[in-house]
Write a protein that holds these residues in place. Structure first.
Motif, PDB file in Angstrom:
ATOM      1  N   PHE A  20      63.635 -45.012  10.757  1.00  0.00           N
ATOM      2  CA  PHE A  20      63.920 -43.649  11.194  1.00  0.00           C
ATOM      3  C   PHE A  20      65.307 -43.207  10.737  1.00  0.00           C
ATOM      4  CE2 PHE A  20      60.849 -44.655  14.801  1.00  0.00           C
ATOM      5  CZ  PHE A  20      59.841 -43.846  14.294  1.00  0.00           C
ATOM      6  N   HIS A  21      66.269 -44.130  10.789  1.00  0.00           N
ATOM      7  CA  HIS A  21      67.639 -43.777  10.416  1.00  0.00           C
ATOM      8  C   HIS A  21      67.741 -43.443   8.925  1.00  0.00           C
ATOM      9  CE1 HIS A  21      71.980 -43.782  11.452  1.00  0.00           C
ATOM     10  NE2 HIS A  21      72.109 -43.986  10.153  1.00  0.00           N
ATOM     11  N   ARG A  22      67.000 -44.163   8.111  1.00  0.00           N
ATOM     12  CA  ARG A  22      67.040 -43.900   6.661  1.00  0.00           C
ATOM     13  C   ARG A  22      66.431 -42.549   6.302  1.00  0.00           C
ATOM     14  NH1 ARG A  22      65.011 -49.358   6.430  1.00  0.00           N
ATOM     15  NH2 ARG A  22      66.688 -50.816   5.871  1.00  0.00           N
ATOM     16  N   HIS A  23      65.564 -42.038   7.164  1.00  0.00           N
ATOM     17  CA  HIS A  23      64.826 -40.815   6.841  1.00  0.00           C
ATOM     18  C   HIS A  23      65.022 -39.767   7.938  1.00  0.00           C
ATOM     19  CE1 HIS A  23      62.733 -44.156   4.755  1.00  0.00           C
ATOM     20  NE2 HIS A  23      62.701 -43.292   3.759  1.00  0.00           N
ATOM     21  N   PRO A  24      66.259 -39.284   8.114  1.00  0.00           N
ATOM     22  CA  PRO A  24      66.533 -38.319   9.183  1.00  0.00           C
ATOM     23  C   PRO A  24      65.982 -36.935   8.843  1.00  0.00           C
ATOM     24  CG  PRO A  24      68.475 -38.616   7.830  1.00  0.00           C
ATOM     25  CD  PRO A  24      67.451 -39.583   7.306  1.00  0.00           C
ATOM     26  N   GLU A  25      65.458 -36.267   9.862  1.00  0.00           N
ATOM     27  CA  GLU A  25      64.924 -34.921   9.676  1.00  0.00           C
ATOM     28  C   GLU A  25      65.448 -34.028  10.797  1.00  0.00           C
ATOM     29  OE1 GLU A  25      60.559 -35.518   7.783  1.00  0.00           O
ATOM     30  OE2 GLU A  25      60.891 -36.558   9.684  1.00  0.00           O
ATOM     31  N   ILE A  26      65.907 -32.837  10.429  1.00  0.00           N
ATOM     32  CA  ILE A  26      66.507 -31.944  11.415  1.00  0.00           C
ATOM     33  C   ILE A  26      65.434 -31.098  12.106  1.00  0.00           C
ATOM     34  CG2 ILE A  26      68.719 -31.920  10.237  1.00  0.00           C
ATOM     35  CD1 ILE A  26      67.971 -29.164   9.103  1.00  0.00           C
ATOM     36  N   ALA A  27      65.887 -30.224  12.981  1.00  0.00           N
ATOM     37  CA  ALA A  27      65.025 -29.491  13.913  1.00  0.00           C
ATOM     38  C   ALA A  27      63.807 -28.852  13.255  1.00  0.00           C
ATOM     39  CB  ALA A  27      65.845 -28.416  14.615  1.00  0.00           C
ATOM     40  N   ILE A  78      63.660 -36.693  18.828  1.00  0.00           N
ATOM     41  CA  ILE A  78      63.353 -37.342  17.546  1.00  0.00           C
ATOM     42  C   ILE A  78      64.123 -36.773  16.361  1.00  0.00           C
ATOM     43  CG2 ILE A  78      61.030 -37.870  18.407  1.00  0.00           C
ATOM     44  CD1 ILE A  78      59.921 -35.745  16.503  1.00  0.00           C
ATOM     45  N   ASP A  79      64.898 -35.703  16.543  1.00  0.00           N
ATOM     46  CA  ASP A  79      65.509 -35.028  15.404  1.00  0.00           C
ATOM     47  C   ASP A  79      66.890 -35.587  15.077  1.00  0.00           C
ATOM     48  OD1 ASP A  79      66.264 -33.890  17.924  1.00  0.00           O
ATOM     49  OD2 ASP A  79      67.236 -32.233  16.880  1.00  0.00           O
ATOM     50  N   ALA A  80      67.335 -35.279  13.859  1.00  0.00           N
ATOM     51  CA  ALA A  80      68.656 -35.696  13.370  1.00  0.00           C
ATOM     52  C   ALA A  80      69.572 -34.476  13.278  1.00  0.00           C
ATOM     53  CB  ALA A  80      68.512 -36.364  12.008  1.00  0.00           C
ATOM     54  N   LEU A  81      70.732 -34.674  12.672  1.00  0.00           N
ATOM     55  CA  LEU A  81      71.750 -33.627  12.574  1.00  0.00           C
ATOM     56  C   LEU A  81      72.091 -33.321  11.112  1.00  0.00           C
ATOM     57  CD1 LEU A  81      73.995 -34.984  15.408  1.00  0.00           C
ATOM     58  CD2 LEU A  81      73.355 -32.573  15.256  1.00  0.00           C
ATOM     59  N   PRO A  82      72.557 -32.099  10.836  1.00  0.00           N
ATOM     60  CA  PRO A  82      72.993 -31.758   9.478  1.00  0.00           C
ATOM     61  C   PRO A  82      74.413 -32.250   9.225  1.00  0.00           C
ATOM     62  CG  PRO A  82      73.152 -29.837  10.894  1.00  0.00           C
ATOM     63  CD  PRO A  82      72.533 -30.925  11.729  1.00  0.00           C
ATOM     64  N   ILE A  83      74.553 -33.578   9.158  1.00  0.00           N
ATOM     65  CA  ILE A  83      75.853 -34.233   8.970  1.00  0.00           C
ATOM     66  C   ILE A  83      75.749 -35.206   7.791  1.00  0.00           C
ATOM     67  CG2 ILE A  83      77.467 -35.906   9.996  1.00  0.00           C
ATOM     68  CD1 ILE A  83      76.908 -34.669  12.705  1.00  0.00           C
ATOM     69  N   GLU A  84      76.780 -35.284   6.979  1.00  0.00           N
ATOM     70  CA  GLU A  84      76.828 -36.245   5.876  1.00  0.00           C
ATOM     71  C   GLU A  84      77.290 -37.595   6.413  1.00  0.00           C
ATOM     72  OE1 GLU A  84      76.109 -37.368   2.034  1.00  0.00           O
ATOM     73  OE2 GLU A  84      75.921 -35.287   2.750  1.00  0.00           O
ATOM     74  N   GLY A  97      73.409 -34.873   3.537  1.00  0.00           N
ATOM     75  CA  GLY A  97      73.603 -33.862   4.558  1.00  0.00           C
ATOM     76  C   GLY A  97      72.715 -33.990   5.773  1.00  0.00           C
ATOM     77  N   ARG A  98      72.070 -35.140   5.941  1.00  0.00           N
ATOM     78  CA  ARG A  98      71.197 -35.389   7.083  1.00  0.00           C
ATOM     79  C   ARG A  98      71.540 -36.757   7.658  1.00  0.00           C
ATOM     80  NH1 ARG A  98      70.530 -30.810   6.097  1.00  0.00           N
ATOM     81  NH2 ARG A  98      68.603 -29.625   5.799  1.00  0.00           N
ATOM     82  N   MET A  99      71.628 -36.842   8.992  1.00  0.00           N
ATOM     83  CA  MET A  99      72.034 -38.115   9.592  1.00  0.00           C
ATOM     84  C   MET A  99      71.599 -38.183  11.051  1.00  0.00           C
ATOM     85  SD  MET A  99      75.880 -39.513  10.347  1.00  0.00           S
ATOM     86  CE  MET A  99      76.108 -41.038  11.263  1.00  0.00           C
ATOM     87  N   HIS A 100      71.152 -39.359  11.467  1.00  0.00           N
ATOM     88  CA  HIS A 100      70.924 -39.619  12.887  1.00  0.00           C
ATOM     89  C   HIS A 100      72.267 -39.981  13.517  1.00  0.00           C
ATOM     90  CE1 HIS A 100      66.767 -39.169  13.999  1.00  0.00           C
ATOM     91  NE2 HIS A 100      66.383 -39.719  12.869  1.00  0.00           N
ATOM     92  N   ALA A 101      73.033 -38.939  13.845  1.00  0.00           N
ATOM     93  CA  ALA A 101      74.384 -39.140  14.370  1.00  0.00           C
ATOM     94  C   ALA A 101      74.449 -39.052  15.891  1.00  0.00           C
ATOM     95  CB  ALA A 101      75.324 -38.102  13.766  1.00  0.00           C
ATOM     96  N   CYS A 102      73.288 -39.000  16.546  1.00  0.00           N
ATOM     97  CA  CYS A 102      73.271 -38.914  18.003  1.00  0.00           C
ATOM     98  C   CYS A 102      72.378 -39.988  18.633  1.00  0.00           C
ATOM     99  CB  CYS A 102      72.814 -37.526  18.436  1.00  0.00           C
ATOM    100  SG  CYS A 102      73.273 -37.069  20.116  1.00  0.00           S
ATOM    101  N   GLY A 103      71.772 -40.830  17.808  1.00  0.00           N
ATOM    102  CA  GLY A 103      70.978 -41.925  18.337  1.00  0.00           C
ATOM    103  C   GLY A 103      69.544 -41.593  18.655  1.00  0.00           C
TER     104      GLY A 103
END
Length: 386
Positions: A20-27, A78-84, A97-103
């Motif tokens: 999941f961490h390798r493939h983050p997807e935002i809202a 389940i979503d990620a953030l728009p963070i590098e 530009g996509r990252m699971h920065a909130c767990g």
């Protein structure tokens, strides 16, 4: 009640989480994430339902083998953030530009693990709805799921959530009897006047001066008008004006957030904010366009359900301490929309000495995934014992 986690094992949980961490997807873009969740659930004989939450949510129902009983919900975002991402480990994000920065990768993994374990051994009465919710990060996926009929399609008497918490030691948890996270409003203010040469300010109307005065005065709404025992934060986070050294611009734009726990205080702060904007605009001879949006309500635990969660945590192997007196956070959480419709509780599970949430160096601590899985199972077996 507190059975050891035999399946999935910690290695399996880590593998899922890293994927999941390798493939983050935002809202509302969590298509791959949704597909992987559905795949794992179906491998355990479950029949996950998709479509809620703008199309990317998942709900899987597990029927207890002890017959009819209560129904409860367990929720993970389940979503990620728009963070590098700045990490360089093997499971770092593969998407710029996509990252699971909130767990949320960890939250998804823990609920998946619990769903799989409960599906293999549904030794409880009633049913459990496992809710995999998209778009928690500022886009209100929880609200969307509620509006699209979550509680009508999957009736439940209570709903529970969990979030990892950096700075809280591994093996520790926190449970609040009331407010856990603050309400979250956003604003955009555009002041417009008559631009002029910086050498002749009397020929124009200075929007920068007005905006600076307003930014300073607004803090009085917190420091002088809000009772000291009621927490509130007003933050101006963007200030956009002009692009020349020698020109006073025609417009200035301010953006930011307002946060508090109390609904009545929230309404009063919004009205007083509007009063301040109108007064400033009149005094300086400006036009004001003010867009104020209520995003998330406060996340409020039911004391009864919070106490039950704390009881379960206190008897769980691997949990050394359950904090009952930590201050709530001024951050926000759209699980609030679910708690506003259905009683329940939201807990924090210590993530250890990690980077902060929403930090490009953050990573969920794999060591706490088995604890989260065990907690979900123990909570279900405690609440649905008969």
């Amino acid at each position: 009640m507190n059975r050891p986690v035999s399946f999935p094992d910690p290695q399996t949980l880590s593998a899922w989480r890293h994927d999941f961490h390798r493939h983050p997807e935002i809202a509302f873009e969590e298509r791959r994430t949704q597909g992987r969740i559905v795949e794992i659930l179906r491998e355990q004989g479950l029949a996950p339902v998709t479509g809620l939450g703008g199309g990317t949510g998942v709900v899987a129902t597990i029927e207890g083998k002890r017959g009819p009983g209560r129904s409860i919900g367990l929720r993970a975002d389940i979503d990620a953030l728009p963070i590098e991402e700045l990490n360089d480990f093997d499971h770092r994000s593969t998407l710029p530009g996509r990252m699971h920065a909130c767990g949320h990768d960890g939250h998804t993994t823990m609920l998946l693990g619990a769903a799989c374990a409960l599906a293999r051994d549904p030794d409880f009465a009633g049913r459990v709805h496992c809710i995999f919710q998209p778009a928690e990060e500022s886009e209100g996926g929880g609200r969307v799921m509620v509006e699209e009929g979550l509680f009508e399609r999957f009736p439940m008497e209570a709903v529970y959530g969990m979030h990892n918490w950096p700075g809280l030691a591994v093996g520790e948890a926190a449970v609040h009897d009331g407010p856990v996270m603050a309400a979250f409003d956003v604003f955009t203010l555009r002041l417009s006047g008559r631009g002029c040469h910086a050498a002749m300010p009397h020929l124009g109307t200075d929007v920068v001066l007005a905006a600076c005065q307003l930014a300073t005065q607004l803090q009085g709404l917190i420091s002088r008008e809000t009772p000291p025992h009621q927490a509130a934060v007003l933050s101006i986070t963007q200030f956009h004006a002009g692009d020349a050294y020698n020109v006073i611009p025609e417009t200035v734009e301010l953006r930011g957030t307002v946060r508090c726990y109390d609904a009545a205080l929230k309404a009063r702060l919004e009205q007083r904010f509007r009063d301040a904007v109108d007064a400033t605009a009149r005094f300086h001879g400006l036009e004001a366009e003010f867009d104020y949006q209520a995003r998330y309500p406060a996340t409020l635990n039911s004391a009864e359900h919070a106490a039950r969660c704390a009881e379960v945590l206190e008897t769980l192997p691997g949990i050394r301490r359950v904090h009952r007196d930590l201050p709530p956070s001024m951050g926000s959480e759209d699980f609030a929309f679910m708690l506003a419709r259905c009683p329940g509780a939201y807990i924090w599970l210590g993530n250890g000495d990690s980077a902060a949430l929403h930090n490009p160096a953050y990573d969920f601590n794999d060591a706490i995934a088995p604890l989260g899985v065990a907690y979900w199972q123990a909570l279900v077996r405690s609440l649905l014992a008969e």
